[in-house]
Design a protein around this motif. Structure first.
Motif, PDB file in Angstrom:
ATOM      1  N   UNK A  84      12.767 -43.816  60.308  1.00 32.43           N
ATOM      2  CA  UNK A  84      12.299 -42.426  60.212  1.00 32.43           C
ATOM      3  C   UNK A  84      13.101 -41.617  59.210  1.00 32.43           C
ATOM      4  N   UNK A  85      12.393 -40.787  58.460  1.00 29.18           N
ATOM      5  CA  UNK A  85      13.024 -39.876  57.507  1.00 29.18           C
ATOM      6  C   UNK A  85      12.162 -38.616  57.480  1.00 29.18           C
ATOM      7  N   UNK A  86      12.373 -37.766  56.503  1.00 33.90           N
ATOM      8  CA  UNK A  86      11.592 -36.533  56.447  1.00 33.90           C
ATOM      9  C   UNK A  86      10.125 -36.836  56.146  1.00 33.90           C
ATOM     10  N   UNK A  87       9.234 -36.050  56.739  1.00 35.06           N
ATOM     11  CA  UNK A  87       7.797 -36.129  56.486  1.00 35.06           C
ATOM     12  C   UNK A  87       7.234 -37.510  56.769  1.00 35.06           C
ATOM     13  N   UNK A  88       7.375 -37.942  58.018  1.00 33.61           N
ATOM     14  CA  UNK A  88       6.712 -39.159  58.450  1.00 33.61           C
ATOM     15  C   UNK A  88       5.207 -38.904  58.553  1.00 33.61           C
ATOM     16  N   UNK A  89       4.432 -39.969  58.587  1.00 32.11           N
ATOM     17  CA  UNK A  89       2.980 -39.847  58.457  1.00 32.11           C
ATOM     18  C   UNK A  89       2.382 -38.881  59.473  1.00 32.11           C
ATOM     19  N   UNK A  90       2.710 -39.038  60.747  1.00 29.83           N
ATOM     20  CA  UNK A  90       2.062 -38.167  61.734  1.00 29.83           C
ATOM     21  C   UNK A  90       2.508 -36.717  61.578  1.00 29.83           C
ATOM     22  N   UNK A  91       3.726 -36.505  61.088  1.00 29.76           N
ATOM     23  CA  UNK A  91       4.197 -35.136  60.875  1.00 29.76           C
ATOM     24  C   UNK A  91       3.419 -34.459  59.754  1.00 29.76           C
ATOM     25  N   UNK A  92       3.199 -35.190  58.659  1.00 27.52           N
ATOM     26  CA  UNK A  92       2.403 -34.653  57.552  1.00 27.52           C
ATOM     27  C   UNK A  92       0.977 -34.383  58.028  1.00 27.52           C
ATOM     28  N   UNK A  93       0.399 -35.352  58.731  1.00 31.84           N
ATOM     29  CA  UNK A  93      -0.981 -35.214  59.181  1.00 31.84           C
ATOM     30  C   UNK A  93      -1.135 -34.098  60.206  1.00 31.84           C
ATOM     31  N   UNK A  94      -0.200 -34.001  61.140  1.00 29.95           N
ATOM     32  CA  UNK A  94      -0.334 -33.014  62.215  1.00 29.95           C
ATOM     33  C   UNK A  94      -0.049 -31.591  61.759  1.00 29.95           C
ATOM     34  N   UNK A  95       0.603 -31.440  60.619  1.00 35.56           N
ATOM     35  CA  UNK A  95       0.724 -30.087  60.062  1.00 35.56           C
ATOM     36  C   UNK A  95      -0.638 -29.559  59.634  1.00 35.56           C
ATOM     37  N   UNK A  96      -1.524 -30.463  59.258  1.00 36.39           N
ATOM     38  CA  UNK A  96      -2.868 -30.083  58.847  1.00 36.39           C
ATOM     39  C   UNK A  96      -3.807 -30.061  60.052  1.00 36.39           C
ATOM     40  N   UNK A  97      -3.733 -31.084  60.876  1.00 34.55           N
ATOM     41  CA  UNK A  97      -4.532 -31.143  62.097  1.00 34.55           C
ATOM     42  C   UNK A  97      -3.675 -31.745  63.207  1.00 34.55           C
ATOM     43  N   UNK A  98      -3.241 -30.940  64.170  1.00 32.52           N
ATOM     44  CA  UNK A  98      -2.362 -31.433  65.232  1.00 32.52           C
ATOM     45  C   UNK A  98      -2.959 -32.559  66.063  1.00 32.52           C
ATOM     46  N   UNK A  99      -4.262 -32.777  65.971  1.00 34.27           N
ATOM     47  CA  UNK A  99      -4.899 -33.827  66.756  1.00 34.27           C
ATOM     48  C   UNK A  99      -4.716 -35.212  66.142  1.00 34.27           C
ATOM     49  N   UNK A 100      -4.131 -35.303  64.964  1.00 35.40           N
ATOM     50  CA  UNK A 100      -3.992 -36.580  64.270  1.00 35.40           C
ATOM     51  C   UNK A 100      -3.145 -37.568  65.072  1.00 35.40           C
ATOM     52  N   UNK A 101      -3.499 -38.845  64.958  1.00 39.69           N
ATOM     53  CA  UNK A 101      -2.818 -39.912  65.689  1.00 39.69           C
ATOM     54  C   UNK A 101      -2.285 -40.954  64.711  1.00 39.69           C
ATOM     55  N   UNK A 102      -1.230 -41.652  65.125  1.00 47.11           N
ATOM     56  CA  UNK A 102      -0.651 -42.684  64.263  1.00 47.11           C
ATOM     57  C   UNK A 102      -0.104 -43.823  65.095  1.00 47.11           C
ATOM     58  N   UNK A 103      -0.353 -45.034  64.624  1.00 47.80           N
ATOM     59  CA  UNK A 103       0.296 -46.228  65.162  1.00 47.80           C
ATOM     60  C   UNK A 103       1.221 -46.752  64.076  1.00 47.80           C
ATOM     61  N   UNK A 104       2.508 -46.845  64.406  1.00 45.01           N
ATOM     62  CA  UNK A 104       3.521 -47.334  63.472  1.00 45.01           C
ATOM     63  C   UNK A 104       3.870 -48.781  63.817  1.00 45.01           C
ATOM     64  N   UNK A 105       3.978 -49.624  62.785  1.00 38.68           N
ATOM     65  CA  UNK A 105       4.259 -51.043  62.981  1.00 38.68           C
ATOM     66  C   UNK A 105       5.395 -51.471  62.063  1.00 38.68           C
ATOM     67  N   UNK A 106       6.391 -52.154  62.630  1.00 42.17           N
ATOM     68  CA  UNK A 106       7.461 -52.738  61.824  1.00 42.17           C
ATOM     69  C   UNK A 106       8.013 -53.937  62.578  1.00 42.17           C
ATOM     70  N   UNK A 107       8.695 -54.825  61.852  1.00 38.09           N
ATOM     71  CA  UNK A 107       9.258 -56.003  62.513  1.00 38.09           C
ATOM     72  C   UNK A 107      10.769 -55.922  62.685  1.00 38.09           C
ATOM     73  N   UNK A 108      11.361 -54.763  62.424  1.00 41.41           N
ATOM     74  CA  UNK A 108      12.792 -54.579  62.618  1.00 41.41           C
ATOM     75  C   UNK A 108      13.024 -53.836  63.936  1.00 41.41           C
ATOM     76  N   UNK A 109      13.720 -54.441  64.897  1.00 39.02           N
ATOM     77  CA  UNK A 109      13.953 -53.751  66.174  1.00 39.02           C
ATOM     78  C   UNK A 109      14.652 -52.407  66.007  1.00 39.02           C
TER      79      UNK A 109
END
Length: 271
Positions: A84-109
């Motif tokens: 995580x860093x500044x302006x993650x996807x759901x944060x950018x999206x939810x500033x425009x529409x708070x209803x936005x959803x995101x599924x994040x996927x990575x292989x690093x625990x």
């Protein structure tokens, strides 16, 4: 990304991981000695790597803004999330529409533990985190958490940003992308960025390949033509596949030289 690992896999701090190395280049603190050593080796061969990392992050932000504000996308599947860093996807999206959803996927625990702790959704939206590997798209698409969060009958923004150059040729990168895209309905979008050696002097390429070999051959850069192949059968959004800093930059923005970034990016609509 490293070799595929099952959910709950043990964190290995002795081997460089792309997400943690990227965090190091962005000035973060969530990295280990192996990540910093690998990052420094790349930076010695390619001194503008930190500029490239920031430009790629800004590309992601602009593309998400486009998808929400102009294309009407309200749900995202982000594979190769990174720390995580500044302006993650759901944060950018939810500033425009708070209803936005995101599924994040990575292989690093480490990525997943930080994401769960730090990335909170708006009350109207939702975020979910999956520890999976892009090389196994079926395990991502079949995950109950994804199905509970995203409606795959409605358009989805699939973001594969600076991740496919960690999928080598024998791991079927084009088949992986096709499997993911084929699971999405018409009106969905693919956002993709990918490292390249195009335009670099031969000496720089040689030094970068030496640094890559020293870290276990983490990456496989591709040419413009090879990156174009990921978008076959899709409807490219203007300006097409371009250096990431040149994809719809903000008015008056300073655009770095493409050879200082060495990253192509593009956005395409699923027909």
């Amino acid at each position: 990304m490293t070799d595929p690992s099952p959910p709950g896999s043990k964190l290995d701090t002795t081997v460089a991981h792309p997400a943690r190395r990227y965090n190091y280049w962005l000035g973060g603190k969530d990295n280990f000695a192996a990540d910093r050593e690998s990052g420094d080796q790349v930076a010695a061969a390619f001194p503008t790597v930190r500029i490239a990392a920031r430009a790629n992050r800004e590309f992601l932000k602009r593309t998400v803004e486009f998808l929400v504000a102009e294309a009407g996308i309200r749900q995202f599947l982000d594979i190769g999330t990174g720390l995580p860093t500044a302006d993650n996807i759901h944060e950018v999206a939810q500033r425009i529409d708070p209803r936005s959803r995101a599924v994040y996927v990575d292989n690093d625990p480490l990525v997943m533990s930080h994401a769960r702790a730090l990335l909170t959704s708006s009350p109207e939206g939702r975020t979910v985190y999956l520890e999976r590997d892009i090389r196994d798209p079926g395990s991502i698409l079949d995950a109950p958490e994804l199905r509970d969060t995203l409606d795959l009958g409605q358009p989805v923004g699939l973001t594969l940003v600076a991740v496919l150059h960690f999928v080598r040729d024998h791991e079927n990168p084009y088949g992986v992308v096709r499997r993911l895209v084929d699971a999405l309905p018409s009106g969905s979008y693919l956002v993709l960025s990918h490292g390249t050696y195009d335009g670099l002097p031969a000496g720089v390429v040689e030094r970068l390949e030496q640094a890559n070999a020293a870290s276990g051959g983490l990456s496989r850069t591709r040419s413009r033509a090879e990156v174009d192949r990921f978008f076959e059968g899709l409807e490219l959004v203007e300006p097409g596949v371009v250096p990431v800093a040149e994809w719809r930059p903000a008015p008056g923005a300073e655009i770095p030289d493409p050879v200082d970034i060495c990253m192509y990016g593009g956005v395409a609509r699923v027909r």
